[in-house]
Design a protein around this motif. Structure first.
Motif, mmCIF file in Angstrom:
data_model
loop_
_atom_site.group_PDB
_atom_site.id
_atom_site.type_symbol
_atom_site.label_atom_id
_atom_site.label_comp_id
_atom_site.label_asym_id
_atom_site.label_seq_id
_atom_site.Cartn_x
_atom_site.Cartn_y
_atom_site.Cartn_z
ATOM 1 N N THR A 1 0.193 -1.492 -0.695
ATOM 2 C CA THR A 1 0.166 -0.246 0.136
ATOM 3 C C THR A 1 0.660 0.897 -0.509
ATOM 4 O OG1 THR A 1 -1.602 -1.187 0.776
ATOM 5 C CG2 THR A 1 -2.102 1.488 1.588
ATOM 6 N N TYR A 2 1.684 1.197 0.977
ATOM 7 C CA TYR A 2 2.903 2.651 0.875
ATOM 8 C C TYR A 2 3.593 2.642 -0.107
ATOM 9 C CZ TYR A 2 6.106 6.065 2.087
ATOM 10 O OH TYR A 2 7.038 6.401 3.042
ATOM 11 N N PHE A 3 4.139 1.329 -0.535
ATOM 12 C CA PHE A 3 4.317 1.669 -2.170
ATOM 13 C C PHE A 3 4.361 2.236 -3.015
ATOM 14 C CE2 PHE A 3 6.181 -1.272 -5.692
ATOM 15 C CZ PHE A 3 7.191 -0.158 -6.283
ATOM 16 N N TYR A 4 2.823 1.614 -3.147
ATOM 17 C CA TYR A 4 1.784 1.816 -4.261
ATOM 18 C C TYR A 4 1.501 4.142 -4.470
ATOM 19 C CZ TYR A 4 1.479 -2.479 -6.000
ATOM 20 O OH TYR A 4 1.046 -4.169 -6.200
ATOM 21 N N ASP A 5 1.388 3.755 -2.995
ATOM 22 C CA ASP A 5 1.099 5.606 -2.844
ATOM 23 C C ASP A 5 2.179 6.068 -3.886
ATOM 24 O OD1 ASP A 5 0.714 7.900 -2.343
ATOM 25 O OD2 ASP A 5 1.099 7.450 0.368
ATOM 26 N N GLN A 6 3.641 5.326 -2.794
ATOM 27 C CA GLN A 6 4.642 6.316 -3.389
ATOM 28 C C GLN A 6 4.886 6.515 -5.080
ATOM 29 O OE1 GLN A 6 6.209 8.354 -1.517
ATOM 30 N NE2 GLN A 6 4.758 8.256 -0.209
ATOM 31 N N THR A 7 4.823 5.185 -5.355
ATOM 32 C CA THR A 7 4.527 4.851 -7.564
ATOM 33 C C THR A 7 4.079 5.647 -7.423
ATOM 34 O OG1 THR A 7 5.630 2.223 -6.838
ATOM 35 C CG2 THR A 7 4.426 2.900 -8.462
ATOM 36 N N GLN A 8 2.522 6.006 -7.209
ATOM 37 C CA GLN A 8 1.687 7.152 -8.070
ATOM 38 C C GLN A 8 2.472 8.402 -8.470
ATOM 39 O OE1 GLN A 8 -1.949 7.954 -6.585
ATOM 40 N NE2 GLN A 8 -3.061 8.685 -8.213
ATOM 41 N N GLN A 9 2.923 8.579 -7.027
ATOM 42 C CA GLN A 9 3.614 10.126 -7.120
ATOM 43 C C GLN A 9 4.473 10.431 -8.867
ATOM 44 O OE1 GLN A 9 4.571 11.940 -3.663
ATOM 45 N NE2 GLN A 9 3.696 10.892 -2.956
ATOM 46 N N VAL A 10 5.607 9.195 -8.585
ATOM 47 C CA VAL A 10 6.496 9.123 -9.352
ATOM 48 C C VAL A 10 5.941 9.305 -10.718
ATOM 49 C CG1 VAL A 10 8.575 7.858 -10.058
ATOM 50 C CG2 VAL A 10 8.165 8.380 -8.149
ATOM 51 N N VAL A 11 4.776 8.029 -10.734
ATOM 52 C CA VAL A 11 3.996 7.662 -12.592
ATOM 53 C C VAL A 11 3.990 9.112 -12.785
ATOM 54 C CG1 VAL A 11 2.358 7.200 -13.487
ATOM 55 C CG2 VAL A 11 4.262 5.764 -11.973
ATOM 56 N N ASP A 12 3.349 10.014 -11.770
ATOM 57 C CA ASP A 12 2.337 11.114 -12.244
ATOM 58 C C ASP A 12 3.433 12.301 -12.719
ATOM 59 O OD1 ASP A 12 0.188 9.993 -11.742
ATOM 60 O OD2 ASP A 12 -0.656 10.917 -10.295
ATOM 61 N N PHE A 13 4.617 12.236 -12.237
ATOM 62 C CA PHE A 13 5.582 12.639 -12.941
ATOM 63 C C PHE A 13 6.241 12.542 -14.258
ATOM 64 C CE2 PHE A 13 6.969 13.462 -8.520
ATOM 65 C CZ PHE A 13 6.542 14.796 -8.129
ATOM 66 N N HIS A 14 6.360 11.624 -14.328
ATOM 67 C CA HIS A 14 6.484 11.176 -15.729
ATOM 68 C C HIS A 14 6.247 10.441 -16.285
ATOM 69 C CE1 HIS A 14 10.848 11.409 -13.951
ATOM 70 N NE2 HIS A 14 10.649 11.452 -12.869
ATOM 71 N N GLY A 15 5.132 9.714 -16.206
ATOM 72 C CA GLY A 15 4.235 8.417 -17.373
ATOM 73 C C GLY A 15 4.961 7.053 -16.862
ATOM 74 N N ASP A 16 5.104 6.926 -18.434
ATOM 75 C CA ASP A 16 5.793 4.999 -17.408
ATOM 76 C C ASP A 16 7.178 4.964 -17.619
ATOM 77 O OD1 ASP A 16 3.640 5.056 -19.900
ATOM 78 O OD2 ASP A 16 4.151 5.009 -21.604
ATOM 79 N N ILE A 17 6.870 3.896 -16.577
ATOM 80 C CA ILE A 17 8.450 4.249 -16.066
ATOM 81 C C ILE A 17 8.795 2.977 -15.630
ATOM 82 C CG2 ILE A 17 8.509 6.458 -14.253
ATOM 83 C CD1 ILE A 17 7.463 4.309 -12.108
ATOM 84 N N PRO A 18 9.894 2.338 -15.644
ATOM 85 C CA PRO A 18 10.282 0.972 -15.522
ATOM 86 C C PRO A 18 9.869 0.548 -13.853
ATOM 87 C CG PRO A 18 12.419 2.520 -15.555
ATOM 88 C CD PRO A 18 11.266 3.493 -15.474
ATOM 89 N N TRP A 19 9.159 -0.490 -13.993
ATOM 90 C CA TRP A 19 8.617 -0.886 -12.844
ATOM 91 C C TRP A 19 8.678 -2.785 -12.185
ATOM 92 C CZ3 TRP A 19 3.260 -2.122 -11.308
ATOM 93 C CH2 TRP A 19 3.065 -1.950 -9.937
ATOM 94 N N SER A 20 8.038 -3.070 -13.254
ATOM 95 C CA SER A 20 7.596 -4.953 -12.647
ATOM 96 C C SER A 20 8.705 -5.627 -12.604
ATOM 97 C CB SER A 20 6.441 -4.809 -13.778
ATOM 98 O OG SER A 20 6.996 -5.557 -14.896
#
Length: 524
Positions: A133-152
């Motif tokens: 949950t906390y990881f996804y919260d922080q992930t949304q912020q980074v995605v919303d800066f850049h769009g596509d990101i290296p992730w999975s």
């Protein structure tokens, strides 16, 4: 040196972080200095690794937010200069590296959990639910800066036994990341609803949980509030619109099964329990105040003054030479005029005692006002005006209450005592022309403005994301005619390290790596 930079880029140098915390009021053992871990300790280590991007830190505020979201949202005033709308390489690169170090710590949590005996996994499941949950919260912020990101595929050096050739990560589509987060969070919400922890696991969770101190009810509210934020962010898109409507309705219609943060007592915060502990916010002063980073913008001051906002004297203080007058810096003035005005010390600044010099200022994750505004937006779009108004006005009341709380916990009295809000002053504010719900021509704009006022510099990233999404803020910016990027961008570009080290994968997204390319949810 190149090898070291490669490791930093991959952010997969997974230090097995662990910590021993006897109580939140005592000093912590630094988890990065211990060499053995378990699920509970790795959960704490993951949270700790990202602490400077939740608790106000010098680096995040001065290097990153000062020149990006604080300005793009006009939460602050600043002296115009050339190239000001291009996010600096230090800001972008360091924020990127910090996230991927955090992601690597999350991967280590997954790895430690996966290595547990099968009989032990159900007992320790809470650490994966809370950590994700906390990881996804922080992930949304980074995605919303850049769009596509290296992730999975990112953060897998430890899992790949140190093989660098297998650890270069491809880019995931932003929509795919959102789908994965929403799917998992929906499952977590159902799973945690009836969860009970054994006494020994609860004791460990109480100790290792730096966010909600082991409170399962708060984790339930965090999970569903985060779902509400993510669903609202994508609610206008063709890919997620139908899903968002159905799931938001399910959450808001069943508060027993899907509780959310509706009271400030339930806010999800990193709380500072005593000075000198591992989690503290003593860097906020320099981070916000250095180089006049705490100047008030004209629009936010004018709005608060015109509507007699009860939060004004909690959030701002008059300039030293202003004779008690609140004055914000006009972004449309030329730089020379702005500089002259700054030198007069008549401009209002963010209240130092409430905010930047408040050493008990918490790390903000989720607050009740945001949740009420998300609910207000949903009900407005569903033509349930009475429910929308109820949540809108409750958001304002909770926001006022929140800033009063922030001042009440401060150990600094430099700024004069604020004017305590009364029931009459709050009702008067709710009836002001630019605030009143009844009769408003654009009620979504009212919601947008209240998000802006509540977030200001204390949650500037969320502020910028919502401003871009809603397109309801009438913000005027000085045009930088000497630069191709003449106005604030729509996204951040990828850091230079991607072009240097992740060449093959970056080449697949390079054509889209432009400041004015909108994110998939930016459709208004």
């Amino acid at each position: 040196m190149k090898k070291n930079r490669l490791i930093l880029y991959l952010t997969t140098l997974c230090i097995s972080m662990s910590c021993s915390v006897s109580d939140f009021e005592d000093n912590y053992t630094d988890p990065s200095k211990l060499d053995r871990t378990n699920v509970g300790k790795q959960f704490t280590g993951m949270i700790y690794s990202n602490r400077e991007y939740v608790l106000p830190s010098y680096w995040d505020y001065y290097v990153v937010r000062r020149i990006t979201s604080n300005r793009y949202s006009q939460a602050v005033g600043w002296i115009n200069n050339e190239n000001q709308y291009i996010p600096g390489s230090a800001a972008v690169g360091d924020r990127w590296n910090a996230y991927y170090n955090f992601l690597a710590q999350f991967r280590e949590l997954e790895k430690v959990y996966d290595e547990l005996p099968e009989l032990d996994k159900p007992r320790n499941r809470i650490f994966i639910i809370a950590g994700s949950t906390y990881f996804y919260d922080q992930t949304q912020q980074v995605v919303d800066f850049h769009g596509d990101i290296p992730w999975s595929e990112a953060g897998m050096l430890s899992s790949n036994s140190g093989d660098y050739t297998k650890s270069y990560a491809g880019y995931d589509k932003a929509t795919a990341i959102y789908t994965k987060m929403l799917d998992d969070l929906a499952g977590f919400a159902d799973e945690i609803h009836g969860m009970e922890l054994s006494a020994d696991v609860q004791s460990i969770f109480d100790t290792q949980d730096l966010i909600n101190r082991g409170d399962l009810d708060l984790w339930k509210k965090y999970i569903n509030s985060l779902r509400l934020r993510i669903l609202t962010r994508v609610s206008a898109t063709s890919e997620f619109g139908t899903r968002a409507k159905a799931e938001i309705n399910a959450i808001l219609s069943d508060p027993v099964k899907y509780p959310i943060v509706t009271e400030n007592a339930d806010n999800v915060l990193f709380r500072i329990h005593s000075l000198g502990t591992l989690l503290e916010s003593n860097q906020f002063q320099r981070g916000l105040e250095d180089d006049n980073g705490n100047l008030a913008g004209k629009k936010i001051i004018d709005h608060m003054l015109a509507n007699q906002d009860p939060r004004l004297s909690y959030v701002f203080e008059p300039g030293l030479e202003s004779d008690g007058t609140y004055l914000g810096l006009d972004p449309m003035m030329n730089p020379n005029q702005q500089n002259e005005l700054v030198l007069t010390q008549t401009l209002a600044i963010y209240n130092r005692s409430t905010i930047s010099r408040n050493q008990f200022f918490p790390g903000l994750v989720f607050t009740a006002p945001e949740v009420h505004l998300l609910a207000a937006e949903y009900y407005l779009k569903e033509n349930q005006d009475a429910m929308a108004k109820q949540h809108y006005e409750e958001a304002i009341k909770k926001s006022i209450e929140f800033y009063v709380y922030l001042r009440s916990i401060s150990n600094n009295s430099l700024a004069p005592a604020p004017v305590a809000p009364t029931l009459a002053s709050i009702n008067n504010y709710l009836a002001m022309d630019e605030v009143a719900w009844d009769g408003a021509a654009d009620k979504l704009a009212l919601i947008s403005y209240q998000k802006w006022l509540h977030f200001n510099v204390v949650q500037p990233n969320e502020n910028w994301h919502e401003i871009r999404r809603l397109k309801k803020m009438a913000l005027d910016f000085w045009v930088d005619n000497n630069n191709q990027q003449s106005l604030p961008p729509s996204r951040w570009m990828y850091p230079g390290s991607e072009q240097t080290y992740n060449v093959e994968n970056y080449s697949k997204v390079q054509s889209e790596d432009k400041l004015n390319n909108k994110l998939f949810w930016d459709v208004n």
